[in-house]
Design a protein around this motif. Sequence first.
Motif, PDB file in Angstrom:
ATOM      1  N   ASP A  45      29.562 -99.335 -13.492  1.00 34.35           N
ATOM      2  CA  ASP A  45      28.797 -98.361 -13.728  1.00 34.35           C
ATOM      3  C   ASP A  45      27.434 -99.349 -13.980  1.00 34.35           C
ATOM      4  OD1 ASP A  45      30.458 -96.829 -14.352  1.00 34.35           O
ATOM      5  OD2 ASP A  45      31.053 -97.131 -15.985  1.00 34.35           O
ATOM      6  N   LEU A  46      26.925 -99.816 -13.148  1.00 35.53           N
ATOM      7  CA  LEU A  46      25.566-100.318 -12.217  1.00 35.53           C
ATOM      8  C   LEU A  46      25.717 -99.883 -10.660  1.00 35.53           C
ATOM      9  CD1 LEU A  46      26.146-103.798 -14.087  1.00 35.53           C
ATOM     10  CD2 LEU A  46      24.671-101.365 -15.556  1.00 35.53           C
ATOM     11  N   ARG A  47      24.857-100.135 -10.281  1.00 37.08           N
ATOM     12  CA  ARG A  47      23.269 -99.723  -9.677  1.00 37.08           C
ATOM     13  C   ARG A  47      22.884-100.996  -9.292  1.00 37.08           C
ATOM     14  NH1 ARG A  47      28.023 -97.571  -8.870  1.00 37.08           N
ATOM     15  NH2 ARG A  47      28.072 -95.266  -8.502  1.00 37.08           N
ATOM     16  N   ALA A  48      22.492-101.665  -8.294  1.00 43.23           N
ATOM     17  CA  ALA A  48      21.681-102.352  -7.535  1.00 43.23           C
ATOM     18  C   ALA A  48      20.899-102.453  -6.441  1.00 43.23           C
ATOM     19  CB  ALA A  48      22.621-104.076  -7.336  1.00 43.23           C
ATOM     20  N   ILE A  49      19.403-102.273  -6.338  1.00 43.11           N
ATOM     21  CA  ILE A  49      18.980-101.715  -5.013  1.00 43.11           C
ATOM     22  C   ILE A  49      17.977-102.770  -4.569  1.00 43.11           C
ATOM     23  CG2 ILE A  49      17.220-100.125  -4.891  1.00 43.11           C
ATOM     24  CD1 ILE A  49      17.523 -98.507  -7.292  1.00 43.11           C
ATOM     25  N   ASP A  50      17.486-102.709  -2.735  1.00 41.39           N
ATOM     26  CA  ASP A  50      16.914-103.459  -2.277  1.00 41.39           C
ATOM     27  C   ASP A  50      16.080-102.529  -1.533  1.00 41.39           C
ATOM     28  OD1 ASP A  50      18.201-106.185  -2.346  1.00 41.39           O
ATOM     29  OD2 ASP A  50      20.440-105.602  -1.405  1.00 41.39           O
ATOM     30  N   ILE A  51      14.909-102.606  -1.177  1.00 42.35           N
ATOM     31  CA  ILE A  51      14.111-102.292  -1.293  1.00 42.35           C
ATOM     32  C   ILE A  51      12.805-103.055  -0.341  1.00 42.35           C
ATOM     33  CG2 ILE A  51      12.900-102.386  -2.940  1.00 42.35           C
ATOM     34  CD1 ILE A  51      11.945 -98.919  -2.634  1.00 42.35           C
ATOM     35  N   TRP A  52      12.316-102.473   0.923  1.00 42.38           N
ATOM     36  CA  TRP A  52      11.369-102.464   1.049  1.00 42.38           C
ATOM     37  C   TRP A  52      10.914-101.945   2.598  1.00 42.38           C
ATOM     38  CZ3 TRP A  52      15.853-105.141   3.094  1.00 42.38           C
ATOM     39  CH2 TRP A  52      15.852-104.780   4.845  1.00 42.38           C
ATOM     40  N   ILE A  53       9.270-102.202   2.397  1.00 47.56           N
ATOM     41  CA  ILE A  53       8.524-101.527   3.680  1.00 47.56           C
ATOM     42  C   ILE A  53       8.638-102.419   4.502  1.00 47.56           C
ATOM     43  CG2 ILE A  53       6.276-100.624   4.128  1.00 47.56           C
ATOM     44  CD1 ILE A  53       7.095 -99.007   1.915  1.00 47.56           C
ATOM     45  N   GLY A  54       8.937-101.895   6.032  1.00 43.31           N
ATOM     46  CA  GLY A  54       9.270-102.324   7.170  1.00 43.31           C
ATOM     47  C   GLY A  54       7.962-103.024   7.833  1.00 43.31           C
ATOM     48  N   GLU A  55       7.037-101.643   7.852  1.00 47.40           N
ATOM     49  CA  GLU A  55       5.213-101.128   8.843  1.00 47.40           C
ATOM     50  C   GLU A  55       4.730-101.726   8.122  1.00 47.40           C
ATOM     51  OE1 GLU A  55       5.625-100.652  12.256  1.00 47.40           O
ATOM     52  OE2 GLU A  55       7.963-100.015  11.673  1.00 47.40           O
ATOM     53  N   PRO A  56       4.436-103.463   7.830  1.00 50.00           N
ATOM     54  CA  PRO A  56       2.988-103.593   7.682  1.00 50.00           C
ATOM     55  C   PRO A  56       2.102-103.066   7.099  1.00 50.00           C
ATOM     56  CG  PRO A  56       3.743-105.004   9.900  1.00 50.00           C
ATOM     57  CD  PRO A  56       4.818-103.831   9.651  1.00 50.00           C
ATOM     58  N   ALA A  57       1.624-101.740   8.717  1.00 48.16           N
ATOM     59  CA  ALA A  57       0.093-101.399   7.985  1.00 48.16           C
ATOM     60  C   ALA A  57       0.191-100.478   7.051  1.00 48.16           C
ATOM     61  CB  ALA A  57      -0.267-100.605   8.879  1.00 48.16           C
ATOM     62  N   LEU A  58       1.707 -99.836   6.115  1.00 49.90           N
ATOM     63  CA  LEU A  58       1.854 -98.884   5.052  1.00 49.90           C
ATOM     64  C   LEU A  58       1.647 -99.659   4.600  1.00 49.90           C
ATOM     65  CD1 LEU A  58       3.805 -96.546   7.596  1.00 49.90           C
ATOM     66  CD2 LEU A  58       1.662 -96.433   7.037  1.00 49.90           C
ATOM     67  N   LEU A  59       2.132-100.695   3.715  1.00 51.68           N
ATOM     68  CA  LEU A  59       1.734-101.406   2.059  1.00 51.68           C
ATOM     69  C   LEU A  59       0.964-100.940   1.818  1.00 51.68           C
ATOM     70  CD1 LEU A  59       2.974-105.260   3.735  1.00 51.68           C
ATOM     71  CD2 LEU A  59       4.554-103.689   2.510  1.00 51.68           C
ATOM     72  N   GLY A  60       0.050-100.828   0.619  1.00 46.91           N
ATOM     73  CA  GLY A  60       0.624-100.137  -0.783  1.00 46.91           C
ATOM     74  C   GLY A  60      -0.900 -98.882  -0.338  1.00 46.91           C
ATOM     75  N   ARG A  61       0.069 -97.978   0.171  1.00 49.75           N
ATOM     76  CA  ARG A  61      -0.013 -96.945   0.251  1.00 49.75           C
ATOM     77  C   ARG A  61       0.500 -95.971  -0.899  1.00 49.75           C
ATOM     78  NH1 ARG A  61      -2.136 -95.577   6.392  1.00 49.75           N
ATOM     79  NH2 ARG A  61      -2.783 -97.358   6.439  1.00 49.75           N
ATOM     80  N   GLY A  62       1.392 -96.614  -1.407  1.00 50.87           N
ATOM     81  CA  GLY A  62       2.267 -95.863  -2.120  1.00 50.87           C
ATOM     82  C   GLY A  62       3.385 -95.013  -2.411  1.00 50.87           C
ATOM     83  N   HIS A  63       3.850 -95.987  -0.700  1.00 47.57           N
ATOM     84  CA  HIS A  63       4.885 -95.168   0.143  1.00 47.57           C
ATOM     85  C   HIS A  63       6.751 -96.314  -1.235  1.00 47.57           C
ATOM     86  CE1 HIS A  63       2.769 -93.271   2.438  1.00 47.57           C
ATOM     87  NE2 HIS A  63       2.480 -94.459   3.829  1.00 47.57           N
ATOM     88  N   GLY A  64       5.899 -97.672  -1.161  1.00 44.70           N
ATOM     89  CA  GLY A  64       7.454 -98.268  -1.523  1.00 44.70           C
ATOM     90  C   GLY A  64       7.380 -97.118  -3.088  1.00 44.70           C
ATOM     91  N   GLY A  65       6.475 -97.008  -3.971  1.00 44.03           N
ATOM     92  CA  GLY A  65       6.983 -96.445  -5.069  1.00 44.03           C
ATOM     93  C   GLY A  65       7.698 -95.089  -5.188  1.00 44.03           C
ATOM     94  N   GLU A  66       7.229 -94.259  -4.065  1.00 47.58           N
ATOM     95  CA  GLU A  66       8.499 -92.696  -3.941  1.00 47.58           C
ATOM     96  C   GLU A  66       9.170 -93.686  -3.351  1.00 47.58           C
ATOM     97  OE1 GLU A  66       9.606 -89.406  -3.602  1.00 47.58           O
ATOM     98  OE2 GLU A  66       7.914 -89.943  -4.520  1.00 47.58           O
ATOM     99  N   MET A  67       9.344 -94.160  -2.188  1.00 47.88           N
ATOM    100  CA  MET A  67      10.896 -95.098  -1.739  1.00 47.88           C
ATOM    101  C   MET A  67      11.674 -95.071  -3.071  1.00 47.88           C
ATOM    102  SD  MET A  67       9.932 -97.358   1.499  1.00 47.88           S
ATOM    103  CE  MET A  67      11.764 -97.971   0.917  1.00 47.88           C
ATOM    104  N   MET A  68      11.549 -95.424  -4.613  1.00 49.94           N
ATOM    105  CA  MET A  68      11.274 -95.539  -5.278  1.00 49.94           C
ATOM    106  C   MET A  68      12.088 -95.033  -6.830  1.00 49.94           C
ATOM    107  SD  MET A  68      13.417 -98.542  -7.549  1.00 49.94           S
ATOM    108  CE  MET A  68      12.744-100.721  -6.722  1.00 49.94           C
ATOM    109  N   ARG A  69      11.429 -94.086  -6.734  1.00 46.74           N
ATOM    110  CA  ARG A  69      11.385 -92.674  -7.801  1.00 46.74           C
ATOM    111  C   ARG A  69      12.900 -92.271  -6.981  1.00 46.74           C
ATOM    112  NH1 ARG A  69       6.521 -93.026  -8.174  1.00 46.74           N
ATOM    113  NH2 ARG A  69       5.993 -92.440  -6.136  1.00 46.74           N
ATOM    114  N   GLN A  70      12.816 -91.967  -5.409  1.00 42.28           N
ATOM    115  CA  GLN A  70      13.944 -91.787  -4.927  1.00 42.28           C
ATOM    116  C   GLN A  70      15.028 -92.115  -5.148  1.00 42.28           C
ATOM    117  OE1 GLN A  70      13.802 -89.639  -0.923  1.00 42.28           O
ATOM    118  NE2 GLN A  70      11.345 -88.756  -1.226  1.00 42.28           N
TER     119      GLN A  70
END
Length: 168
Positions: free
Chosen positions: A80-105
Amino acid sequence: MIRLRPAGPADLVLLRRWDEAPQVQAADPNDDWQWETELHRRPDWREQLIAELDGRPIGFVQIIDPAREESRYWGEVPADLRAIDIWIGEPALLGRGHGGEMMRQALARCFAVPAVTAVLVDPLATNVRAHHFYQRFGFRPLERRRFGDDDCLVFRLARTDWRPGEGG
């Protein structure tokens, strides 16, 4: 708008390119994702997802059930656990909040299963930026642990500490 869709064989070239991106290498230097094989598999204990921004691929999310995962990467863990791996692949899109939205989803997907009690992540112990990112979602440090050649800090987010829509 960010949308998560299943990754598949058509994403092979993209994922290989992202694997070589400096920000992905810095966060995940020793993993061999075996894309050629794994993108053809659909085990019921794993989701591999491509994050798209307005239809354009920008990142990757993997959600696994660590108790059922075949390599036993996490060792003996409770059900009953989950584990997450996550990354932004496009360097130009770092630091724009997209990772946060990906993690929320990703977290919403994990906790949509009523039995899931907590989610784990394992950033490198030296990746302080990732530590702060996860802590904004309510993850708490659990232990320092070696996974192969990687010295990691394991974080845990309990269902009771999860606040949908927060973090990032």
